[in-house]
Design a protein around this motif. Structure first.
Motif, PDB file in Angstrom:
ATOM      1  N   ASP A  28       1.767   1.727  -3.530  1.00 18.86           N
ATOM      2  CA  ASP A  28       0.575   2.063  -4.319  1.00 18.86           C
ATOM      3  C   ASP A  28       0.163   3.516  -4.172  1.00 18.86           C
ATOM      4  OD1 ASP A  28       0.347  -0.444  -5.376  1.00 18.86           O
ATOM      5  OD2 ASP A  28      -1.264  -1.104  -4.043  1.00 18.86           O
ATOM      6  N   HIS A  29       0.363   4.097  -2.989  1.00 20.25           N
ATOM      7  CA  HIS A  29      -0.198   5.414  -2.702  1.00 20.25           C
ATOM      8  C   HIS A  29       0.836   6.544  -2.733  1.00 20.25           C
ATOM      9  CE1 HIS A  29      -4.203   3.942  -1.885  1.00 20.25           C
ATOM     10  NE2 HIS A  29      -3.655   2.948  -1.229  1.00 20.25           N
ATOM     11  N   TRP A  33      -1.939   0.290 -21.015  1.00 17.47           N
ATOM     12  CA  TRP A  33      -2.784   1.436 -20.652  1.00 17.47           C
ATOM     13  C   TRP A  33      -4.220   0.984 -20.398  1.00 17.47           C
ATOM     14  CZ3 TRP A  33      -7.083   3.422 -23.231  1.00 17.47           C
ATOM     15  CH2 TRP A  33      -7.526   4.678 -22.802  1.00 17.47           C
ATOM     16  N   ARG A  57       3.805   8.623  -5.296  1.00 16.94           N
ATOM     17  CA  ARG A  57       4.180   8.895  -6.682  1.00 16.94           C
ATOM     18  C   ARG A  57       5.381   8.042  -7.071  1.00 16.94           C
ATOM     19  NH1 ARG A  57       4.788  15.231  -7.629  1.00 16.94           N
ATOM     20  NH2 ARG A  57       5.080  14.424  -9.740  1.00 16.94           N
ATOM     21  N   GLN A 101       0.820  -1.208   0.000  1.00 19.47           N
ATOM     22  CA  GLN A 101       0.000   0.000   0.000  1.00 19.47           C
ATOM     23  C   GLN A 101       0.854   1.259   0.000  1.00 19.47           C
ATOM     24  OE1 GLN A 101      -2.963  -0.173   3.077  1.00 19.47           O
ATOM     25  NE2 GLN A 101      -3.651  -2.211   2.485  1.00 19.47           N
ATOM     26  N   PRO A 103       3.325   1.094  -8.621  1.00 22.84           N
ATOM     27  CA  PRO A 103       1.996   1.358  -8.048  1.00 22.84           C
ATOM     28  C   PRO A 103       0.931   0.611  -8.841  1.00 22.84           C
ATOM     29  CG  PRO A 103       3.208   3.403  -8.452  1.00 22.84           C
ATOM     30  CD  PRO A 103       3.967   2.309  -9.123  1.00 22.84           C
ATOM     31  N   ARG A 104      -0.065   0.086  -8.162  1.00 21.24           N
ATOM     32  CA  ARG A 104      -1.077  -0.737  -8.836  1.00 21.24           C
ATOM     33  C   ARG A 104      -1.735   0.013  -9.989  1.00 21.24           C
ATOM     34  NH1 ARG A 104      -6.018  -3.019  -5.350  1.00 21.24           N
ATOM     35  NH2 ARG A 104      -4.268  -3.476  -3.969  1.00 21.24           N
ATOM     36  N   ARG A 105      -1.945   1.320  -9.834  1.00 31.30           N
ATOM     37  CA  ARG A 105      -2.660   2.094 -10.852  1.00 31.30           C
ATOM     38  C   ARG A 105      -1.872   2.200 -12.162  1.00 31.30           C
ATOM     39  NH1 ARG A 105      -0.308   5.276  -7.158  1.00 31.30           N
ATOM     40  NH2 ARG A 105       1.035   6.986  -7.868  1.00 31.30           N
ATOM     41  N   LYS A 106      -0.549   1.932 -12.124  1.00 31.08           N
ATOM     42  CA  LYS A 106       0.281   2.033 -13.331  1.00 31.08           C
ATOM     43  C   LYS A 106       1.000   0.728 -13.638  1.00 31.08           C
ATOM     44  CE  LYS A 106       1.385   6.975 -12.850  1.00 31.08           C
ATOM     45  NZ  LYS A 106       2.487   7.957 -12.751  1.00 31.08           N
ATOM     46  N   GLN A 107       0.656  -0.333 -12.936  1.00 33.82           N
ATOM     47  CA  GLN A 107       1.445  -1.555 -13.013  1.00 33.82           C
ATOM     48  C   GLN A 107       1.504  -2.153 -14.419  1.00 33.82           C
ATOM     49  OE1 GLN A 107       0.223  -5.577 -11.249  1.00 33.82           O
ATOM     50  NE2 GLN A 107       1.575  -4.775  -9.654  1.00 33.82           N
ATOM     51  N   ASP A 152      -4.850  -1.056 -17.118  1.00 29.16           N
ATOM     52  CA  ASP A 152      -4.876  -0.252 -15.898  1.00 29.16           C
ATOM     53  C   ASP A 152      -6.197   0.486 -15.716  1.00 29.16           C
ATOM     54  OD1 ASP A 152      -2.358  -0.859 -14.851  1.00 29.16           O
ATOM     55  OD2 ASP A 152      -1.361   0.641 -16.098  1.00 29.16           O
ATOM     56  N   ARG A 153      -7.064   0.454 -16.723  1.00 24.68           N
ATOM     57  CA  ARG A 153      -8.300   1.226 -16.671  1.00 24.68           C
ATOM     58  C   ARG A 153      -9.572   0.384 -16.668  1.00 24.68           C
ATOM     59  NH1 ARG A 153      -4.320   4.112 -17.972  1.00 24.68           N
ATOM     60  NH2 ARG A 153      -4.312   6.382 -17.703  1.00 24.68           N
TER      61      ARG A 153
END
Length: 459
Positions: free
Chosen positions: A31-32, A330, A34, A28, A159-163, A333-334
């Motif tokens: 993940d949180h 891309w 930058r 975490q 980070p999970r959002r950009k993995q 991740d979405r």
């Protein structure tokens, strides 16, 4: 603040301060925050490893005509030399995964680059096909061990959002390395012979090895799962985080309730169905990509086009893969990653079948080939992110390595399948209509994984 909890990361509890000390969830925390300069450094050096891997895999294709002429060997002997590396790749990936989950990602990556660099160098001094087959098999062991462990390491620092996007960017290094090797070979072979290409392919990874030893860290998530000293973990995290960590830290990774050996987790009731769908998807994906990449030039030339036109169309297919890899990462991740890749493979089935019906038009064929490469190569790259995100930390390298190993069997079989299709007299329309079937099967397997497989929360 005894008994109190402080949330220092938005959305989820990453840091908890209580009477027992400071507990930090490393996943975490990454993940949180930058993406730091140090994480970018890890991504860059991982890209370099994958580029070396791609270059050394592709080298035999570049030197094959010169090697065949120099030694006077048959096409079958040349095929055995090329297949030896692919068999080594499958074996190396299968073996290296469990080793990395036991001993660490860093040591496996460094060792594999050293190993395939050394044996590529030795291959330059081969005197006969038998020696070359042995040396290429040994080279393949190192090549196969490197890629899944690089994907695992990058996943555990992303980070999970950009993995998915970051892993896809790293694996674009494969086509970059292969293309660079091709340009270098076009200059080296006429001037110095095929030996020089293998010398280059061995020396560059060996020069990279000291940089890996000095600059590539172990995965902090792996270190936590193996209960390494807190001081070692804190030392790495201080390079990532903008603020210093307390001295009384206790690090955790809330991955999964499934424990046990890494192979046991991959084959457990929770993960078994998803593992089978990953293996089947990657098997079909590599079968398609290797068959099309190997036989497209000949099939196009057989329609009456020139060698130059065939090379251009094949280049468009490969170029589509690089762009498609970034798009796949891309998109993953979405939205649901399984469904994202299922959609891309499904579109790839349509584009691949279309190749067989537009062969008379060079420009249209180039466009359709680009679309096929965009979908199939792009989705295959996305599979690296999919497997890395599916398994918990203590089984991630095994899961990714086994997917790679079984997928390589598809690559090996593609060579025989392509030769058999041509031997049966199949036209370009017949071949590419048939190849739409594996792409559709891959779509169905990924959808099945999404609908019926376990959905992890630990990626």
């Amino acid at each position: 603040m005894p008994g109190a909890a402080q949330h220092l990361a938005q959305g989820e509890q990453a840091v908890e301060i209580s009477a027992a000390g400071t507990t930090i969830d490393v996943r975490q925390l990454i993940d949180h925050n930058r993406l730091s300069r140090y994480q970018r450094h890890i991504i860059l050096i991982s890209f370099a490893v994958v580029a070396m891997d791609g270059m050394d895999i592709a080298l035999m294709g570049f030197i094959a005509p010169a090697l065949k002429a120099s030694w006077g060997i048959t096409t079958q002997q040349l095929g055995s030399i090329i297949s030896a590396a692919l068999i080594g790749l499958a074996t190396g990936a299968m073996v290296a995964g469990p080793l990395a989950d036991r001993f660490g990602r860093r040591i496996l990556i460094v060792s594999s680059v050293l190993f395939f660099g050394f044996w590529t160098l030795v291959s330059a001094f081969s005197h006969n096909p038998e020696q070359m087959i042995l040396f290429r098999f040994l080279t393949g062991l190192g090549l196969g061990a490197a890629m899944p462990n690089v994907g695992t390491l990058v996943a555990e620092y992303s980070p999970r959002r950009k993995q998915a996007l970051l892993i896809s960017m790293v694996f674009c290094g494969f086509t970059f390395g292969a293309a660079s090797g091709g340009f270098a070979a076009s200059w080296l072979i006429p001037a110095y012979g095929w030996h020089a290409v293998l010398l280059m392919g061995g020396i560059l990874p060996l020069l990279l090895t000291p940089l890996l030893i000095l600059g590539l860290p172990e995965s902090v998530r792996f270190m936590v799962s193996k209960k390494r000293p807190a001081a070692e973990i804190r030392h790495i995290l201080t390079k990532i985080l903008p603020t210093p960590l307390p001295q009384d830290c206790h690090f955790v990774v809330n991955d999964s309730a499934v424990r046990g050996s890494a192979p046991g987790v991959v084959l457990s009731s929770r993960y078994a169905f998803g593992s089978l769908m990953l293996w089947g998807s990657y098997f079909m994906g590599l079968f398609l990509v290797y068959l099309i990449g190997s036989w497209l030039p000949l099939l196009v030339k057989n329609t009456g086009m020139t060698v130059t036109q065939a090379a251009l169309i094949t280049a468009m297919y490969q170029a589509g893969g690089t762009v498609g890899s970034l798009f796949a990462g891309w998109l993953m991740d979405r939205m649901n990653a399984d469904r994202a890749l299922a959609i891309i493979y499904g579109l790839g089935a349509v584009a691949t079948a279309a190749i067989g019906y537009v062969a008379a038009e060079t420009q249209l064929l180039s466009t359709v080939a680009f679309a096929s490469g965009f979908c199939l190569n792009g989705a295959n790259t996305g599979m690296n992110a999919l497997s890395a995100g599916y398994y918990p930390t203590h089984a991630r390298a095994t899961g990714s390595g086994w997917m790679h190993g079984i997928g390589r069997i598809g690559a090996i079989l593609s060579a025989f399948a392509g030769a058999q299709m041509l031997a049966l007299g199949w036209t370009i329309t017949d071949v590419f209509t048939f190849l739409a079937i594996p792409a559709l099967l891959t779509t169905l397997m990924l959808l099945a994984k999404s609908w019926f497989g376990y959905r992890p929360q630990h990626a």
